[in-house]
Design an enzyme around this catalytic site. Structure first.
Site, PDB file in Angstrom:
ATOM      1  N   SER A  26       0.846  -1.193   0.000  1.00 19.76           N
ATOM      2  CA  SER A  26       0.000   0.000   0.000  1.00 19.76           C
ATOM      3  C   SER A  26       0.881   1.241   0.000  1.00 19.76           C
ATOM      4  O   SER A  26       2.106   1.145   0.016  1.00 19.76           O
ATOM      5  CB  SER A  26      -0.894  -0.001   1.244  1.00 19.76           C
ATOM      6  OG  SER A  26      -0.093   0.220   2.387  1.00 19.76           O
ATOM      7  N   LYS A  27       0.222   2.371   0.012  1.00 23.74           N
ATOM      8  CA  LYS A  27       0.945   3.646  -0.035  1.00 23.74           C
ATOM      9  C   LYS A  27       1.955   3.768   1.110  1.00 23.74           C
ATOM     10  O   LYS A  27       2.969   4.442   0.991  1.00 23.74           O
ATOM     11  CB  LYS A  27      -0.050   4.803   0.040  1.00 23.74           C
ATOM     12  CG  LYS A  27      -0.804   4.977  -1.262  1.00 23.74           C
ATOM     13  CD  LYS A  27      -1.246   6.424  -1.446  1.00 23.74           C
ATOM     14  CE  LYS A  27      -2.004   6.593  -2.750  1.00 23.74           C
ATOM     15  NZ  LYS A  27      -3.434   6.816  -2.555  1.00 23.74           N
ATOM     16  N   ARG A  28       1.642   3.102   2.191  1.00 21.48           N
ATOM     17  CA  ARG A  28       2.520   3.093   3.359  1.00 21.48           C
ATOM     18  C   ARG A  28       3.943   2.664   2.969  1.00 21.48           C
ATOM     19  O   ARG A  28       4.922   3.071   3.574  1.00 21.48           O
ATOM     20  CB  ARG A  28       1.932   2.082   4.363  1.00 21.48           C
ATOM     21  CG  ARG A  28       2.284   2.258   5.790  1.00 21.48           C
ATOM     22  CD  ARG A  28       1.228   1.595   6.687  1.00 21.48           C
ATOM     23  NE  ARG A  28       0.853   0.251   6.242  1.00 21.48           N
ATOM     24  CZ  ARG A  28       1.531  -0.862   6.550  1.00 21.48           C
ATOM     25  NH1 ARG A  28       2.620  -0.787   7.277  1.00 21.48           N
ATOM     26  NH2 ARG A  28       1.115  -2.032   6.127  1.00 21.48           N
ATOM     27  N   GLY A  46       5.372   3.157   0.055  1.00 24.98           N
ATOM     28  CA  GLY A  46       5.926   3.967  -1.037  1.00 24.98           C
ATOM     29  C   GLY A  46       4.883   4.096  -2.133  1.00 24.98           C
ATOM     30  O   GLY A  46       3.740   3.706  -1.959  1.00 24.98           O
TER      31      GLY A  46
END
Ligand code: GLU
Length: 267
Positions: free
Chosen positions: A258-260, A262
């Protein structure tokens, strides 16, 4: 010999993510290997989150990746239109079949009520599912709610004798083998939302059938939707496509990428 038709069916609610690109790649390669057709279908039934800009970016990114499709919103074919928002008449036609058989019902429960029940189920360690509250509303109750201007969804009545469901729904999957689901854990799910748009499961089955899709290849986050879709295929006496659920791309810490971790957008 069977004609292979695969599809990539993004929801235009953001950019194309690497997970989506991987699903598209498998669909492209499988169709190509079998001299088949890749269909691009835009699943824009979430009226609030879907945007034309997102559709444009997804198509552009797929082109940039070199994953061409043979039928899609920009490539008219015999099975179009290829945007779900342009196919509402189809979903209306097929929900009528269920209405005539009496295997769907109007559900007047509000989002708030449903959310409250969902939370209560989770808090007591249960799998949330619709409790069937509106299954047995009387004609008078329905008229009363309608006269009050209350909106409603159409839900499939899984207890309907027409469906003749057994204790288990078995998903035959090309990757995982047979996956068994207890019917009891599946609640009466929505076919048509209160704004007249179809639910994902309903639109997906109608389109995969009408677009003559032979192989449904998608991420395994959709595996739990597949028993619901199989119930619909069986109720409409439609043959099942072959299903293949692909594992998701995980981050180095083995959680869902996920965006977590990158940037995950292809662009
Ligand atoms: N619109 C769905 C998604 O983007 C497609 C799921 C499917 O392939 O059936 O996840």
């Amino acid at each position: 010999m069977e004609t292979v038709r695969t599809r990539f069916a993004p929801s235009p609610t953001g950019s194309l993510h690497v997970g989506g690109a991987r699903t598209a790649l498998f669909n492209y390669l499988f169709a190509r290997k079998h001299h088949g057709t890749l269909v691009l279908r835009v699943e824009d039934t979430d009226v609030v989150r879907s945007t034309e800009a997102s559709e444009a970016v997804i198509l552009q990114d797929l082109k940039w990746l070199g994953l061409p499709w043979q039928e899609g919103p920009d490539k008219p074919g015999a099975f179009g239109p290829y945007r779900q928002s342009e196919r509402l008449d189809r979903y209306e036609k097929w929900v009528k079949v269920f209405q005539e058989k009496g295997s769907v019902y109007r559900c007047f429960c509000t989002e708030n009520e449903l959310e409250r029940k969902r939370k209560a189920a989770l808090a007591s360690g249960q799998t949330p599912r619709y409790d069937g509250q509106c299954r047995s509303l009387t004609r008078e109750e329905i008229q009363h709610f309608e006269s009050e201007g209350k909106t409603f969804t159409w839900r499939l009545n899984l207890a309907s004798p027409n469906l003749a469901l057994g204790k288990e729904i078995v998903v035959p999957d090309l990757v995982r083998g047979e996956v068994h689901f207890e019917t009891e854990l599946i609640g009466d799910f929505v076919l048509i939302k209160s704004n007249g748009y179809p639910s994902y499961n309903f639109a997906c089955v109608v389109d995969d059938h009408e677009m003559a899709i032979s192989h449904v290849i998608r991420g395994d986050e959709h595996l739990t939707n597949t028993p619901r879709q199989i119930i619909l295929y069986q109720a409409l006496s439609w043959p099942l496509p072959s299903f293949a659920h692909l594992s998701m791309i995980l981050a180095p810490d083995h959680t869902k990428l996920s965006k977590r971790h990158g940037t995950t957008a292809v662009s």
